[in-house]
Design an enzyme around this catalytic site. Structure first.
Site, PDB file in Angstrom:
ATOM      1  N   ASP A 103       0.821  -1.213   0.000  1.00  0.00           N
ATOM      2  CA  ASP A 103       0.000   0.000   0.000  1.00  0.00           C
ATOM      3  C   ASP A 103       0.858   1.268   0.000  1.00  0.00           C
ATOM      4  O   ASP A 103       2.036   1.247   0.417  1.00  0.00           O
ATOM      5  CB  ASP A 103      -0.892   0.034   1.248  1.00  0.00           C
ATOM      6  N   HIS A 255       3.707  -2.369   3.112  1.00  0.00           N
ATOM      7  CA  HIS A 255       3.703  -0.996   2.590  1.00  0.00           C
ATOM      8  C   HIS A 255       5.018  -0.733   1.860  1.00  0.00           C
ATOM      9  O   HIS A 255       6.089  -1.157   2.323  1.00  0.00           O
ATOM     10  CB  HIS A 255       3.554   0.025   3.718  1.00  0.00           C
TER      11      HIS A 255
END
Length: 725
Positions: A103, A255
């Site tokens: 992400d 992430h």
């Protein structure tokens, strides 16, 4: 300062039959420049705030927002939620299958490093990317697809979707879709809502956003396992939290942006080979689910590609403008602090030196003085002004009133005073500079004092004003001009400005030998200095600044005599104030531009040009012109950034201004009572001055010549104001 009506000879195109067309073109050009400035600022503030997750939703549950209880099959099902059809589906990845997801990217530092690890182990993953970051790093989005990975949407600005109205949610989806199309030529049907978690953590309001996204054709992808790499708990903890139990498959959350992801990179380098040794296969979300989902990233529509291109360029322009604004803001802050320090060091030193019992300009100056008063329709103020001059304590004073074709009986009012040392000279209309030159030509003395017709001078001020001429190198002296009508709020604000912005600055300029302006309200000159400077000209509308710079260039010293005080009538309305300051600001820019060649000269003119002109330009034009950034960024920060930090920053600037104000009032021996209005002055009055300066700058850029205008006077200053008034 009195503003006269006469147009500058030969400079304004008023006699041309094409004047209306010329004015329309210039007005249109100025309007265009203003609109461009406003558009640029709006682009910076709104686009940059939007792309940097600067919007803070202030409401939730908008009318019309889809809501509904989370179905039990969804809450207890898999992390991939497909509500695009008539019946929602909850999908899980098969056993011994891992769908790595990342992400918040793409990030120029960490995304390439993660891609390198994935390539090393032959693993494909799914990258849920933020639209604004795709706009900034489109090459990384292309690389993600080129290396066999999948791209999904993580919205445009990473908001909490459930807190947004439906129209904002749709905007978040569509803008991200357009930017992915621009960067890669592909589209996506996968969406990971920001701040999402595992399916059983879904709340009813979150399910509403999933349904809304499904209405736009998106499949929501949550996760089975959260590595919690965003917390940087250590590589061991990240690996442990990203490892499935037994043989279960999982969508794992990592992430590739949002901070230091070194632990993420290291954890992947351990996790992937460990799971491969246990028989796990890795793939994108589409690869993991196979035929249960459509194509991973199908070709995008041409219209989306073009719209995305325009949006990407707008974001880049906002980014560049933002950094320019921050650079200018730092410059303004540095200049403001530098000015405050210079004033603290040199203004105090200047004051102590002048107040020393050993200070002397030279032999006392007692030779006679001619006072020239130019006037045009000044009947309201002329009598107290002339009377205060005629009754001066200096011996041998003659007053010459030069009446510039007044129609209100100004000359007659002075004649009716019956003062023996006052002469009235009537001249054809020609403007202030011409009137002053006439008065100087008719004077009988070597020392000439110029005073505006709306100014009341203290009895000993003329005598004090000419004392610096005891130094043979001094060619001109600036007096200490005060606001006489300071009873109202606007008067108090101007009083503060005069003490802080004019008289305190003159102490600093005097120290550096670069006083830019002898005020028209009270200034003294040697006739020889006036002759060497070429007298007053109509080249600019700030004849006092123009003359002062010419005297500097002729090799004469220009000094400040703070004990010579005069009280002038300041504008009583905002409209009149605007006219006055507009002329001053524009005239100063004209004078600087006129004398710009001094930087290439030799001798005194060159010294002034290379030492004084940059100093004057920096602190008299550039700093005031850029100063609004402090207030603009304060407003911006209050609504879109950290309010505490913004308040501290703006408060620090206010403290600097307050300290400077107290210093200025103490040095001028003024009561501090008017300073209670200082915060209001910073919030209101200063903004008006910013607009005036911007108006002047636009006028200067478009080349318009400003004509003289007459300010309406009230005649309030007929006596010297009482201390503290």
């Amino acid at each position: 300062m009195t503003i006269y009506r006469a147009a500058q000879p030969g400079a304004d195109p008023a006699s041309s039959s094409h004047l209306p067309a010329v004015r329309r073109r210039r007005t249109a050009l100025r309007l265009l420049l203003a609109l461009l400035a406003v558009a640029l600022m709006a682009n910076v503030l709104f686009v940059e705030a939007y792309t940097s997750s600067g919007f803070a939703p202030d409401h939730a549950g908008q009318d019309g927002e889809p809501t509904g209880a989370v179905p039990a099959g969804v809450r207890d099902g898999g992390p991939v939620l497909d509500a695009t059809g008539p019946q929602e589906r909850s999908l899980r990845v098969p056993d011994r299958t891992i769908a790595l997801t990342f992400d918040d990217g793409p990030d120029p530092t960490w995304t390439p490093r993660i891609l390198q690890v994935l390539r090393r182990y032959g693993v494909h993953a799914t990258f849920f990317e933020i639209g604004s970051e795709v706009a900034r790093h489109p090459e990384l989005a292309r690389r993600v697809l080129a290396e066999g990975h999948q791209i999904g949407s993580h919205t445009f600005s990473h908001p909490q979707l459930a807190d947004l109205p439906v129209w904002r949610q749709r905007l978040e989806y569509s803008q991200t879709q357009m930017l992915i199309a621009y960067a890669t030529g592909r589209s996506t049907s996968l969406l990971r809502p920001p701040y999402s978690s595992v399916p059983d953590a879904l709340k009813d309001r979150d399910w509403g956003t999933v349904q809304e996204a499904a209405g736009q054709g998106y499949v929501a992808v949550l996760n089975d396992l959260d590595s919690r790499d965003w917390a940087r708990p250590g590589v061991d903890a990240i690996v442990r939290q990203a490892t499935p139990q037994g043989q279960a498959g999982a969508v794992v959350l990592f992430h590739d942006a949002g901070g230091d992801r070194a632990q993420t990179v290291a954890a992947l380098d351990r996790l992937i080979p460990q799971l491969q040794q246990r028989g796990y296969r890795f793939g994108t979300v589409a690869e993991a689910l196979g035929s249960n989902l459509g194509p991973a990233n199908p070709p995008a529509a041409a219209a989306d590609v073009w719209r995305g291109r325009g949006l990407a360029w707008a974001i880049r322009l906002a980014d560049v403008s933002w950094w320019v604004l921050w650079g200018l803001l730092i410059l303004v802050g540095a200049l403001t602090l530098a000015r405050a320090l210079l004033l603290l060091l040199f203004a105090v030193r200047h004051s102590r030196r002048r107040r020393s019992v050993t200070w002397s300009w030279g032999p006392p100056v007692t030779e006679p003085v001619t006072i020239v008063v130019p006037a045009y329709n000044e009947r309201t103020t002329i009598e107290p002004a002339v009377r205060s001059l005629a009754l001066s304590a200096h011996p041998g004073v003659e007053v010459i009133l030069v009446d510039d074709a007044s129609t209100d009986g100004t000359a007659e009012a002075v004649e009716a005073l019956g003062l023996d040392n006052v002469r009235v000279v009537r001249v054809p209309p020609g403007g202030k500079a011409t009137a002053l030159n006439t008065g100087v030509a008719l004077s009988r003395n070597e020392l000439v004092v110029m005073v505006d017709a709306d100014t009341v001078v203290e009895p000993d001020s003329v005598h004090r004003l000419v004392q610096p001429f005891g130094d043979e190198t001094v060619g001109a002296v600036a007096g200490n001009v005060k606001v006489g009508n300071r009873r109202g709020l606007l008067g108090k604000w101007q009083h503060i400005e005069y003490v802080m912005g004019f008289n305190l600055d003159r102490r600093l300029y005097d120290t550096f030998g670069c006083i830019p302006t002898i005020p028209g309200a009270l200034g003294a000159f040697r006739r020889r200095a006036l002759t060497d400077a070429g007298g007053l000209t109509t080249d600019t509308i700030a004849e006092d600044t123009d003359l002062t710079m010419a005297i500097h260039r002729a090799g004469w010293r220009v000094v400040y005599q703070e004990t010579a005080r005069a009280h002038t009538e300041a504008p009583a309305t905002l409209g009149q104030l605007w006219k006055q300051r507009y002329r001053w600001s524009y005239g100063t820019m004209q004078a600087i531009w006129k004398h710009r060649s001094a930087v290439r000269d030799s001798g005194p003119s060159g010294r002034f040009g290379r030492r004084a002109l940059p100093f004057i330009t920096l602190f008299s034009v550039l700093l005031p012109l850029l100063a609004p950034l402090l207030d603009i960024m304060a407003v911006y920060g209050t609504f879109l950034l950290n309010r505490t930090e913004t308040a501290i920053g703006w408060g620090a600037m206010l403290v600097v201004h307050a300290v400077t104000a107290v210093l200025a009032f103490r040095l001028d021996r003024e009561p501090l009572r008017p300073l209670w209005t200082l915060p209001l002055q910073q919030l209101v009055y200063r903004q008006v001055m910013y607009l005036v300066l911007l108006h002047s700058a636009i006028t200067a850029l478009t080349g318009r010549r400003l004509r003289w205008q007459k300010l309406r006077r009230t005649g309030e200053v007929d006596v010297v104001p009482a201390p503290g008034a």
